[in-house]
Design an enzyme around this catalytic site. Structure first.
Site, PDB file in Angstrom:
ATOM      1  N   LYS A  60     -12.784  -4.130  61.512  1.00 58.30           N
ATOM      2  CA  LYS A  60     -14.117  -4.135  60.893  1.00 58.30           C
ATOM      3  C   LYS A  60     -14.181  -5.225  59.828  1.00 58.30           C
ATOM      4  O   LYS A  60     -15.153  -5.938  59.699  1.00 58.30           O
ATOM      5  CB  LYS A  60     -14.429  -2.770  60.275  1.00 58.30           C
ATOM      6  CG  LYS A  60     -15.905  -2.588  60.050  1.00 58.30           C
ATOM      7  CD  LYS A  60     -16.207  -1.689  58.910  1.00 58.30           C
ATOM      8  CE  LYS A  60     -16.211  -2.487  57.663  1.00 58.30           C
ATOM      9  NZ  LYS A  60     -16.380  -1.788  56.437  1.00 58.30           N
ATOM     10  N   ASP A  61     -13.091  -5.367  59.059  1.00 56.80           N
ATOM     11  CA  ASP A  61     -13.000  -6.447  58.069  1.00 56.80           C
ATOM     12  C   ASP A  61     -12.336  -7.638  58.765  1.00 56.80           C
ATOM     13  O   ASP A  61     -11.175  -7.959  58.512  1.00 56.80           O
ATOM     14  CB  ASP A  61     -12.192  -5.979  56.863  1.00 56.80           C
ATOM     15  CG  ASP A  61     -12.880  -4.829  56.155  1.00 56.80           C
ATOM     16  OD1 ASP A  61     -13.912  -5.051  55.528  1.00 56.80           O
ATOM     17  OD2 ASP A  61     -12.390  -3.686  56.260  1.00 56.80           O
ATOM     18  N   GLY A 118      -7.861  -2.949  59.796  1.00 54.88           N
ATOM     19  CA  GLY A 118      -9.001  -2.712  60.678  1.00 54.88           C
ATOM     20  C   GLY A 118      -9.706  -4.007  61.050  1.00 54.88           C
ATOM     21  O   GLY A 118      -9.842  -4.920  60.234  1.00 54.88           O
ATOM     22  N   HIS A 130      -9.699   4.649  58.705  1.00 55.13           N
ATOM     23  CA  HIS A 130      -8.373   4.536  58.073  1.00 55.13           C
ATOM     24  C   HIS A 130      -7.339   5.356  58.852  1.00 55.13           C
ATOM     25  O   HIS A 130      -6.190   4.931  59.026  1.00 55.13           O
ATOM     26  CB  HIS A 130      -8.404   5.082  56.637  1.00 55.13           C
ATOM     27  CG  HIS A 130      -9.303   4.341  55.705  1.00 55.13           C
ATOM     28  ND1 HIS A 130     -10.474   4.860  55.229  1.00 55.13           N
ATOM     29  CD2 HIS A 130      -9.183   3.109  55.145  1.00 55.13           C
ATOM     30  CE1 HIS A 130     -11.057   3.999  54.410  1.00 55.13           C
ATOM     31  NE2 HIS A 130     -10.293   2.917  54.352  1.00 55.13           N
ATOM     32  N   ARG A 133     -18.217   2.508  52.047  1.00 58.87           N
ATOM     33  CA  ARG A 133     -19.486   2.194  51.369  1.00 58.87           C
ATOM     34  C   ARG A 133     -20.692   2.853  52.056  1.00 58.87           C
ATOM     35  O   ARG A 133     -21.776   2.864  51.483  1.00 58.87           O
ATOM     36  CB  ARG A 133     -19.680   0.683  51.264  1.00 58.87           C
ATOM     37  CG  ARG A 133     -18.695   0.058  50.284  1.00 58.87           C
ATOM     38  CD  ARG A 133     -19.006  -1.386  49.961  1.00 58.87           C
ATOM     39  NE  ARG A 133     -18.247  -1.850  48.818  1.00 58.87           N
ATOM     40  CZ  ARG A 133     -17.117  -2.551  48.890  1.00 58.87           C
ATOM     41  NH1 ARG A 133     -16.594  -2.847  50.065  1.00 58.87           N
ATOM     42  NH2 ARG A 133     -16.495  -2.929  47.787  1.00 58.87           N
ATOM     43  N   ASN A 182     -10.568   6.882  49.712  1.00 57.80           N
ATOM     44  CA  ASN A 182     -11.825   7.432  50.234  1.00 57.80           C
ATOM     45  C   ASN A 182     -11.770   7.370  51.766  1.00 57.80           C
ATOM     46  O   ASN A 182     -12.644   6.819  52.426  1.00 57.80           O
ATOM     47  CB  ASN A 182     -13.027   6.652  49.673  1.00 57.80           C
ATOM     48  CG  ASN A 182     -14.330   7.395  49.920  1.00 57.80           C
ATOM     49  OD1 ASN A 182     -15.316   6.834  50.353  1.00 57.80           O
ATOM     50  ND2 ASN A 182     -14.332   8.683  49.662  1.00 57.80           N
ATOM     51  N   LEU A 183     -10.707   7.946  52.288  1.00 55.22           N
ATOM     52  CA  LEU A 183     -10.332   7.724  53.687  1.00 55.22           C
ATOM     53  C   LEU A 183     -11.307   8.372  54.667  1.00 55.22           C
ATOM     54  O   LEU A 183     -11.771   9.482  54.464  1.00 55.22           O
ATOM     55  CB  LEU A 183      -8.923   8.280  53.924  1.00 55.22           C
ATOM     56  CG  LEU A 183      -7.831   7.692  53.020  1.00 55.22           C
ATOM     57  CD1 LEU A 183      -6.473   8.293  53.383  1.00 55.22           C
ATOM     58  CD2 LEU A 183      -7.774   6.170  53.113  1.00 55.22           C
TER      59      LEU A 183
END
Ligand code: PAF
Length: 292
Positions: free
Chosen positions: A151-152, A149, A37, A189, A32-33
């Site tokens: 973000k995580d 990333g 990504h 998400r 779900n790029l």
């Protein structure tokens, strides 16, 4: 771009690249790029001769009642995006390919300490699932470099410790968070958000930025965090956590750390959003740190 679903041809193809002396970069994804990504793929492209992306919605990292079934599976469009970004190989295995013995008895990897608290506190076992699948992918691909990333941010810290503790000869590259124009960190998400929640979501990043600025101007961490929590709740978020951590996510110690990371997770309805920012606290001239 080549697409492979099975382990034997993956190993064979990558062995040929290694024998030819080519450097391999790995970009693990769950598909779900989005542009976040693709920034990983671009970074990998600049660092290696062969870019391998993986697409695997990993059941081991979803807890009971989480969105494993609902998680978007978009192989065709992901493949097009990767090909357009000059990715060389997509490995998209099925669950039975990576975990042929079933999930119940699968050997798992636990990375202590850094997996605890923050997202690991709310999503029990999540980072064991991540560490397990990333270890598997590292063994199968044997990359020189792997891109993840920021973000995580906790995931990145877990993977850095995993690589250090298990002596994987892999350079881990953290890539800055990609944001929508309104500041919301891109995430697969975000697609779960309805129009009203999507309009509200950027307030999460705005409050984190406000909190970062308050800390930079000398506001005491406890006060700044409590104000940010209250502001988020007043805007309609349910706060899962909002914390400052020190280097490698160690507990933040105001007497020792001038640099830290502000990390948060919030819910909008049933959608969980995470984000984080680097923070610098002022270190006054002379001894110690003063915070008002
Ligand atoms: O960040 C993700 O998308 C996943 O956690 C990862 C690293 C691909 C492991 O499944």
């Amino acid at each position: 771009m080549q697409t492979l679903h099975d382990i034997a041809p993956l190993r064979e193809t990558l062995q040929a690249h290694r024998m030819a002396g080519r450097r391999i970069a790995l970009v693990p994804t769950m598909g779900n790029l989005h542009a976040g990504h693709l920034a990983l793929v671009e970074r990998a492209r600049g660092l290696a001769d062969v870019v391998v992306a993986t697409l695997f919605v990993n059941p081991l990292q979803f807890g009971a009642g989480e969105d494993f079934g609902q998680y978007p599976r978009t192989l065709e469009s992901d493949r097009d995006k990767l090909a357009a970004h000059d990715c060389d190989l997509l490995f998209a295995p099925g669950v039975e390919t990576l975990y042929p013995g079933g999930l119940e008895t699968q050997t798992q990897v636990h990375v202590p300490d850094v997996s605890e608290g923050l997202c690991g506190g709310s999503r029990l076992g999540h980072f064991d699932g991540v560490a397990t699948v990333v270890s598997l992918l590292f063994h199968l691909v044997q990359p020189d470099i792997a891109c993840f990333g920021e973000k995580d941010f906790q995931q990145l810290a877990v993977i850095r410790k995993l690589v250090a503790d298990l002596h994987f000869p892999i350079e881990i590259v953290g890539v800055p968070t990609v944001r929508a124009e309104d500041g919301l960190a891109l995430s697969s998400r975000n697609g779960y958000l309805g129009a009203d929640d999507r309009a509200l979501a950027p307030a999460f990043h705005r409050e984190l930025s406000r909190c970062r600025d308050a800390l930079a101007s000398g506001r005491a961490p406890d006060a700044a965090l409590s104000e940010a929590r209250q502001a988020l709740q007043a805007s309609g978020f349910r706060v899962d956590y909002l914390e400052i951590r020190g280097p490698a996510l160690a507990p933040f110690d105001i007497a020792r750390h001038a640099e830290g990371r502000l990390l948060g997770a919030v819910y909008l309805g049933s959608t969980r959003l995470i984000d984080n920012l680097a923070v610098s606290l002022p270190r006054p001239a002379g001894s110690g740190i003063r915070h008002g």
